[in-house]
Design a protein around this motif. Structure first.
Motif, PDB file in Angstrom:
ATOM      1  N   ASP A  80       0.803  -1.215   0.000  1.00  0.00           N
ATOM      2  CA  ASP A  80       0.000   0.000   0.000  1.00  0.00           C
ATOM      3  C   ASP A  80       0.838   1.269   0.000  1.00  0.00           C
ATOM      4  N   LEU A  81       2.155   1.135   0.037  1.00  0.00           N
ATOM      5  CA  LEU A  81       3.012   2.314   0.047  1.00  0.00           C
ATOM      6  C   LEU A  81       3.009   2.981  -1.325  1.00  0.00           C
ATOM      7  N   VAL A  82       3.110   4.300  -1.297  1.00  0.00           N
ATOM      8  CA  VAL A  82       3.144   5.088  -2.522  1.00  0.00           C
ATOM      9  C   VAL A  82       4.517   5.730  -2.617  1.00  0.00           C
ATOM     10  N   VAL A  83       5.076   5.742  -3.797  1.00  0.00           N
ATOM     11  CA  VAL A  83       6.375   6.375  -3.995  1.00  0.00           C
ATOM     12  C   VAL A  83       6.198   7.886  -3.941  1.00  0.00           C
ATOM     13  N   GLN A  84       6.969   8.491  -3.077  1.00  0.00           N
ATOM     14  CA  GLN A  84       6.858   9.933  -2.903  1.00  0.00           C
ATOM     15  C   GLN A  84       7.682  10.634  -3.978  1.00  0.00           C
ATOM     16  N   THR A  85       7.110  11.709  -4.491  1.00  0.00           N
ATOM     17  CA  THR A  85       7.856  12.488  -5.483  1.00  0.00           C
ATOM     18  C   THR A  85       9.025  13.178  -4.799  1.00  0.00           C
ATOM     19  N   LYS A  86      10.009  13.539  -5.581  1.00  0.00           N
ATOM     20  CA  LYS A  86      11.209  14.154  -5.037  1.00  0.00           C
ATOM     21  C   LYS A  86      10.862  15.510  -4.427  1.00  0.00           C
ATOM     22  N   LEU A  87      11.385  15.756  -3.247  1.00  0.00           N
ATOM     23  CA  LEU A  87      11.116  17.013  -2.550  1.00  0.00           C
ATOM     24  C   LEU A  87      12.021  18.110  -3.090  1.00  0.00           C
ATOM     25  N   ILE A  88      11.462  19.319  -3.149  1.00  0.00           N
ATOM     26  CA  ILE A  88      12.216  20.479  -3.620  1.00  0.00           C
ATOM     27  C   ILE A  88      12.425  21.389  -2.429  1.00  0.00           C
ATOM     28  N   ARG A  89      13.675  21.650  -2.139  1.00  0.00           N
ATOM     29  CA  ARG A  89      13.988  22.514  -1.004  1.00  0.00           C
ATOM     30  C   ARG A  89      13.769  23.973  -1.370  1.00  0.00           C
ATOM     31  N   ILE A  90      13.155  24.679  -0.462  1.00  0.00           N
ATOM     32  CA  ILE A  90      12.943  26.112  -0.644  1.00  0.00           C
ATOM     33  C   ILE A  90      14.046  26.834   0.100  1.00  0.00           C
ATOM     34  N   LYS A  91      14.753  27.698  -0.609  1.00  0.00           N
ATOM     35  CA  LYS A  91      15.865  28.439   0.005  1.00  0.00           C
ATOM     36  C   LYS A  91      15.310  29.492   0.943  1.00  0.00           C
ATOM     37  N   ASP A  92      16.088  29.768   1.994  1.00  0.00           N
ATOM     38  CA  ASP A  92      15.683  30.813   2.942  1.00  0.00           C
ATOM     39  C   ASP A  92      15.640  32.156   2.243  1.00  0.00           C
ATOM     40  N   GLN A  93      14.675  32.978   2.604  1.00  0.00           N
ATOM     41  CA  GLN A  93      14.523  34.274   1.947  1.00  0.00           C
ATOM     42  C   GLN A  93      15.257  35.357   2.678  1.00  0.00           C
TER      43      GLN A  93
END
Length: 93
Positions: A80-93
């Motif tokens: 039942d596990l779903v493959v998670q899409t690649k996470l995109i890091r948000i740079k500090d502003q």
């Protein structure tokens, strides 16, 4: 599988016998599918003058059954596990 000294007896699942809850689904499927078409072996008994050899075989079978059962449980849990899409890091502003 039972192991009274000096015999080793291996019991197999056969059509018409009650199947326990530990029977794998693929084994149940095969028994139903080929139950009327094939001949089945009910049990095998092995004897040895040195029972330590049969004890080793019994222990190895038990370990193998345990590993297979663990692998099937892991596969059942992970189906039942779903493959998670690649996470995109948000740079500090």
């Amino acid at each position: 599988m039972t192991q009274p000294d000096p015999d080793l007896r291996i019991n197999f699942y056969i059509p018409g016998a009650s199947l326990g809850k530990e029977v794998a689904k693929n084994m149940q499927y095969l028994i139903v599918k080929y139950g009327t078409k094939a001949a089945f072996i009910k049990e095998l008994t092995f004897r040895a003058s040195d029972s330590s050899n049969l004890s080793d075989v019994f222990r190895n079978f038990a370990e193998l059954r345990k590993r297979v059962r663990q692998r099937e449980q892991k596969a059942e849990q992970e189906k039942d596990l779903v493959v998670q899409t690649k996470l995109i890091r948000i740079k500090d502003q």
